[in-house]
Design a protein around this motif. Structure first.
Motif, PDB file in Angstrom:
ATOM      1  N   LEU A 297      -7.093 111.394  30.584  1.00 53.42           N
ATOM      2  CA  LEU A 297      -8.437 111.947  30.772  1.00 53.42           C
ATOM      3  C   LEU A 297      -8.363 113.230  31.597  1.00 53.42           C
ATOM      4  O   LEU A 297      -9.003 114.233  31.271  1.00 53.42           O
ATOM      5  CB  LEU A 297      -9.329 110.908  31.446  1.00 53.42           C
ATOM      6  CG  LEU A 297     -10.803 111.302  31.652  1.00 53.42           C
ATOM      7  CD1 LEU A 297     -11.710 110.097  31.445  1.00 53.42           C
ATOM      8  CD2 LEU A 297     -11.031 111.870  33.051  1.00 53.42           C
ATOM      9  N   ASN A 298      -7.573 113.210  32.676  1.00 47.73           N
ATOM     10  CA  ASN A 298      -7.394 114.403  33.505  1.00 47.73           C
ATOM     11  C   ASN A 298      -6.807 115.550  32.702  1.00 47.73           C
ATOM     12  O   ASN A 298      -7.269 116.698  32.786  1.00 47.73           O
ATOM     13  CB  ASN A 298      -6.463 114.089  34.687  1.00 47.73           C
ATOM     14  CG  ASN A 298      -7.209 113.775  35.958  1.00 47.73           C
ATOM     15  OD1 ASN A 298      -8.355 114.185  36.143  1.00 47.73           O
ATOM     16  ND2 ASN A 298      -6.568 113.058  36.848  1.00 47.73           N
ATOM     17  N   ASP A 299      -5.771 115.255  31.933  1.00 52.26           N
ATOM     18  CA  ASP A 299      -5.085 116.298  31.166  1.00 52.26           C
ATOM     19  C   ASP A 299      -5.972 116.884  30.073  1.00 52.26           C
ATOM     20  O   ASP A 299      -5.867 118.063  29.737  1.00 52.26           O
ATOM     21  CB  ASP A 299      -3.800 115.743  30.541  1.00 52.26           C
ATOM     22  CG  ASP A 299      -2.746 115.389  31.575  1.00 52.26           C
ATOM     23  OD1 ASP A 299      -2.884 115.836  32.744  1.00 52.26           O
ATOM     24  OD2 ASP A 299      -1.795 114.656  31.228  1.00 52.26           O
ATOM     25  N   THR A 300      -6.823 116.056  29.511  1.00 56.65           N
ATOM     26  CA  THR A 300      -7.659 116.492  28.387  1.00 56.65           C
ATOM     27  C   THR A 300      -8.928 117.205  28.839  1.00 56.65           C
ATOM     28  O   THR A 300      -9.308 118.252  28.290  1.00 56.65           O
ATOM     29  CB  THR A 300      -8.040 115.286  27.500  1.00 56.65           C
ATOM     30  OG1 THR A 300      -6.850 114.627  27.058  1.00 56.65           O
ATOM     31  CG2 THR A 300      -8.871 115.743  26.293  1.00 56.65           C
ATOM     32  N   PHE A 301      -9.593 116.649  29.847  1.00 59.61           N
ATOM     33  CA  PHE A 301     -10.909 117.159  30.243  1.00 59.61           C
ATOM     34  C   PHE A 301     -10.924 117.830  31.613  1.00 59.61           C
ATOM     35  O   PHE A 301     -11.956 118.355  32.033  1.00 59.61           O
ATOM     36  CB  PHE A 301     -11.935 116.024  30.209  1.00 59.61           C
ATOM     37  CG  PHE A 301     -12.081 115.382  28.864  1.00 59.61           C
ATOM     38  CD1 PHE A 301     -12.809 115.998  27.860  1.00 59.61           C
ATOM     39  CD2 PHE A 301     -11.474 114.162  28.591  1.00 59.61           C
ATOM     40  CE1 PHE A 301     -12.944 115.409  26.612  1.00 59.61           C
ATOM     41  CE2 PHE A 301     -11.598 113.560  27.346  1.00 59.61           C
ATOM     42  CZ  PHE A 301     -12.337 114.190  26.351  1.00 59.61           C
ATOM     43  N   GLY A 302      -9.811 117.803  32.323  1.00 58.77           N
ATOM     44  CA  GLY A 302      -9.752 118.460  33.623  1.00 58.77           C
ATOM     45  C   GLY A 302      -9.927 117.500  34.783  1.00 58.77           C
ATOM     46  O   GLY A 302     -10.429 116.383  34.627  1.00 58.77           O
ATOM     47  N   HIS A 303      -9.503 117.976  35.964  1.00 51.85           N
ATOM     48  CA  HIS A 303      -9.555 117.119  37.149  1.00 51.85           C
ATOM     49  C   HIS A 303     -10.982 116.808  37.605  1.00 51.85           C
ATOM     50  O   HIS A 303     -11.215 115.775  38.233  1.00 51.85           O
ATOM     51  CB  HIS A 303      -8.769 117.758  38.291  1.00 51.85           C
ATOM     52  CG  HIS A 303      -7.288 117.749  38.058  1.00 51.85           C
ATOM     53  ND1 HIS A 303      -6.532 116.606  38.187  1.00 51.85           N
ATOM     54  CD2 HIS A 303      -6.430 118.725  37.677  1.00 51.85           C
ATOM     55  CE1 HIS A 303      -5.265 116.877  37.912  1.00 51.85           C
ATOM     56  NE2 HIS A 303      -5.173 118.148  37.588  1.00 51.85           N
ATOM     57  N   ALA A 304     -11.906 117.684  37.288  1.00 51.85           N
ATOM     58  CA  ALA A 304     -13.304 117.394  37.645  1.00 51.85           C
ATOM     59  C   ALA A 304     -13.797 116.158  36.899  1.00 51.85           C
ATOM     60  O   ALA A 304     -14.561 115.351  37.447  1.00 51.85           O
ATOM     61  CB  ALA A 304     -14.193 118.591  37.340  1.00 51.85           C
ATOM     62  N   ALA A 305     -13.351 116.010  35.653  1.00 48.73           N
ATOM     63  CA  ALA A 305     -13.716 114.807  34.895  1.00 48.73           C
ATOM     64  C   ALA A 305     -13.056 113.581  35.509  1.00 48.73           C
ATOM     65  O   ALA A 305     -13.662 112.504  35.585  1.00 48.73           O
ATOM     66  CB  ALA A 305     -13.291 114.956  33.434  1.00 48.73           C
ATOM     67  N   GLY A 306     -11.806 113.729  35.957  1.00 45.75           N
ATOM     68  CA  GLY A 306     -11.139 112.625  36.638  1.00 45.75           C
ATOM     69  C   GLY A 306     -11.852 112.234  37.918  1.00 45.75           C
ATOM     70  O   GLY A 306     -11.990 111.049  38.218  1.00 45.75           O
ATOM     71  N   ASP A 307     -12.310 113.236  38.660  1.00 46.16           N
ATOM     72  CA  ASP A 307     -13.062 112.945  39.888  1.00 46.16           C
ATOM     73  C   ASP A 307     -14.344 112.176  39.571  1.00 46.16           C
ATOM     74  O   ASP A 307     -14.726 111.252  40.297  1.00 46.16           O
ATOM     75  CB  ASP A 307     -13.409 114.242  40.614  1.00 46.16           C
ATOM     76  CG  ASP A 307     -12.201 114.900  41.263  1.00 46.16           C
ATOM     77  OD1 ASP A 307     -11.136 114.256  41.337  1.00 46.16           O
ATOM     78  OD2 ASP A 307     -12.326 116.066  41.695  1.00 46.16           O
ATOM     79  N   GLU A 308     -15.002 112.571  38.489  1.00 47.96           N
ATOM     80  CA  GLU A 308     -16.236 111.871  38.108  1.00 47.96           C
ATOM     81  C   GLU A 308     -15.933 110.435  37.704  1.00 47.96           C
ATOM     82  O   GLU A 308     -16.714 109.518  38.003  1.00 47.96           O
ATOM     83  CB  GLU A 308     -16.923 112.605  36.956  1.00 47.96           C
ATOM     84  CG  GLU A 308     -18.273 112.029  36.558  1.00 47.96           C
ATOM     85  CD  GLU A 308     -19.297 112.089  37.682  1.00 47.96           C
ATOM     86  OE1 GLU A 308     -20.240 111.273  37.664  1.00 47.96           O
ATOM     87  OE2 GLU A 308     -19.167 112.948  38.576  1.00 47.96           O
ATOM     88  N   ALA A 309     -14.791 110.217  37.044  1.00 48.34           N
ATOM     89  CA  ALA A 309     -14.396 108.854  36.686  1.00 48.34           C
ATOM     90  C   ALA A 309     -14.173 108.009  37.946  1.00 48.34           C
ATOM     91  O   ALA A 309     -14.603 106.854  38.009  1.00 48.34           O
ATOM     92  CB  ALA A 309     -13.127 108.880  35.833  1.00 48.34           C
ATOM     93  N   ILE A 310     -13.512 108.590  38.950  1.00 51.80           N
ATOM     94  CA  ILE A 310     -13.279 107.867  40.204  1.00 51.80           C
ATOM     95  C   ILE A 310     -14.599 107.517  40.873  1.00 51.80           C
ATOM     96  O   ILE A 310     -14.803 106.380  41.329  1.00 51.80           O
ATOM     97  CB  ILE A 310     -12.412 108.718  41.160  1.00 51.80           C
ATOM     98  CG1 ILE A 310     -10.998 108.886  40.600  1.00 51.80           C
ATOM     99  CG2 ILE A 310     -12.375 108.098  42.555  1.00 51.80           C
ATOM    100  CD1 ILE A 310     -10.198 107.624  40.518  1.00 51.80           C
ATOM    101  N   ARG A 311     -15.513 108.486  40.947  1.00 51.86           N
ATOM    102  CA  ARG A 311     -16.816 108.222  41.573  1.00 51.86           C
ATOM    103  C   ARG A 311     -17.586 107.146  40.813  1.00 51.86           C
ATOM    104  O   ARG A 311     -18.215 106.272  41.423  1.00 51.86           O
ATOM    105  CB  ARG A 311     -17.636 109.517  41.642  1.00 51.86           C
ATOM    106  CG  ARG A 311     -17.197 110.471  42.741  1.00 51.86           C
ATOM    107  CD  ARG A 311     -18.192 111.611  42.901  1.00 51.86           C
ATOM    108  NE  ARG A 311     -18.134 112.522  41.770  1.00 51.86           N
ATOM    109  CZ  ARG A 311     -17.412 113.648  41.746  1.00 51.86           C
ATOM    110  NH1 ARG A 311     -16.677 113.979  42.798  1.00 51.86           N
ATOM    111  NH2 ARG A 311     -17.421 114.433  40.683  1.00 51.86           N
ATOM    112  N   THR A 312     -17.528 107.211  39.476  1.00 56.69           N
ATOM    113  CA  THR A 312     -18.262 106.239  38.667  1.00 56.69           C
ATOM    114  C   THR A 312     -17.697 104.831  38.853  1.00 56.69           C
ATOM    115  O   THR A 312     -18.451 103.865  39.048  1.00 56.69           O
ATOM    116  CB  THR A 312     -18.191 106.638  37.182  1.00 56.69           C
ATOM    117  OG1 THR A 312     -18.813 107.916  37.007  1.00 56.69           O
ATOM    118  CG2 THR A 312     -18.898 105.616  36.316  1.00 56.69           C
ATOM    119  N   VAL A 313     -16.377 104.710  38.792  1.00 57.74           N
ATOM    120  CA  VAL A 313     -15.756 103.395  38.964  1.00 57.74           C
ATOM    121  C   VAL A 313     -16.041 102.842  40.354  1.00 57.74           C
ATOM    122  O   VAL A 313     -16.337 101.652  40.515  1.00 57.74           O
ATOM    123  CB  VAL A 313     -14.235 103.488  38.713  1.00 57.74           C
ATOM    124  CG1 VAL A 313     -13.536 102.202  39.135  1.00 57.74           C
ATOM    125  CG2 VAL A 313     -13.965 103.777  37.246  1.00 57.74           C
TER     126      VAL A 313
END
Length: 218
Positions: free
Chosen positions: A72-88
């Motif tokens: 997910l990070n590699d495909t959509f960027g670290h901001a998307a990864g950060d949002e995944a962390i916040r959501t989880v």
């Protein structure tokens, strides 16, 4: 009398300053106890609270690791990864909100932990299934719908020889990696003691662990 009034007038701003200083200090201390990205307690706070909780009675100790997070990070960027962390993190907190005495934390990266009161071990599969469904549900990000998988391992402390947080985390870690090897989902620790060795309380061979003779690849 005038001298007293003058002294009091001079003391008021000083007292107000000390009050504000105390408020700022308390806010800084509270912030230091929270992971800045997820808002969950830090590892140190979690270990302290979890150890105290385990001494009060049966609990389930959970370890949760996200699946597909790097992709997910590699495909959509670290901001998307950060949002995944916040959501989880938010969903993990919501899932435990009705279980008084439970505590969750982000241990680092895409790994989370929780300790949940468990007076009846029969409800644990239901709890894990619900939690897995919550944290893997799709989330919105910049007009897209994204999702990550999760592997969850659990240990029932009532089955341990003593309410030991390090041992419970080790058993939960083994169960979590068994779930990951099976493609995700959840697994409850059981049977004989884990056969894997540990380094600094983590299963030897996991990314981030090393022995004096061998360094694991990150």
């Amino acid at each position: 009398m005038n001298d007293v009034v003058t002294a009091l007038a001079a003391a008021v701003p000083l007292a107000s300053g000390w009050v504000w200083h105390g408020v700022v200090l308390r806010r800084r201390l509270a912030a230091a106890r929270r992971d800045p990205l997820s808002g969950l307690p830090t590892r140190a706070v979690f270990e302290h609270r979890a150890a105290r909780a385990l001494a009060r009675g049966p609990h389930a100790v959970l370890l949760l690791d996200l699946d597909g997070f790097k992709q997910l990070n590699d495909t959509f960027g670290h901001a998307a990864g950060d949002e995944a962390i916040r959501t989880v993190a938010a969903r993990l907190g919501d899932a435990l909100s009705d279980r008084r005495g439970g505590v969750a934390a982000r241990l680092g990266g895409d790994e989370f932990a929780a300790v949940v009161p468990l007076p009846d071990a029969a409800v644990l599969p239901w709890l894990l299934g619900g939690l897995h469904g919550e944290v893997t549900a799709p989330f919105a990000y910049r007009g897209m719908t994204l999702a990550v998988g999760a592997s969850i391992g659990a240990c029932v402390t009532a089955e341990l020889p003593a309410p030991s947080l390090p041992l419970a985390l080790r058993r939960a870690d083994e169960a979590m990696y068994a779930a990951k090897r099976a493609g995700g989902g959840w697994r409850i620790a059981g049977g004989p003691a884990p056969t894997c060795t540990t380094t600094a309380g983590r299963r030897t061979g996991r990314p981030g662990t090393h022995t004096p003779h061998r360094r694991e690849a990150a």
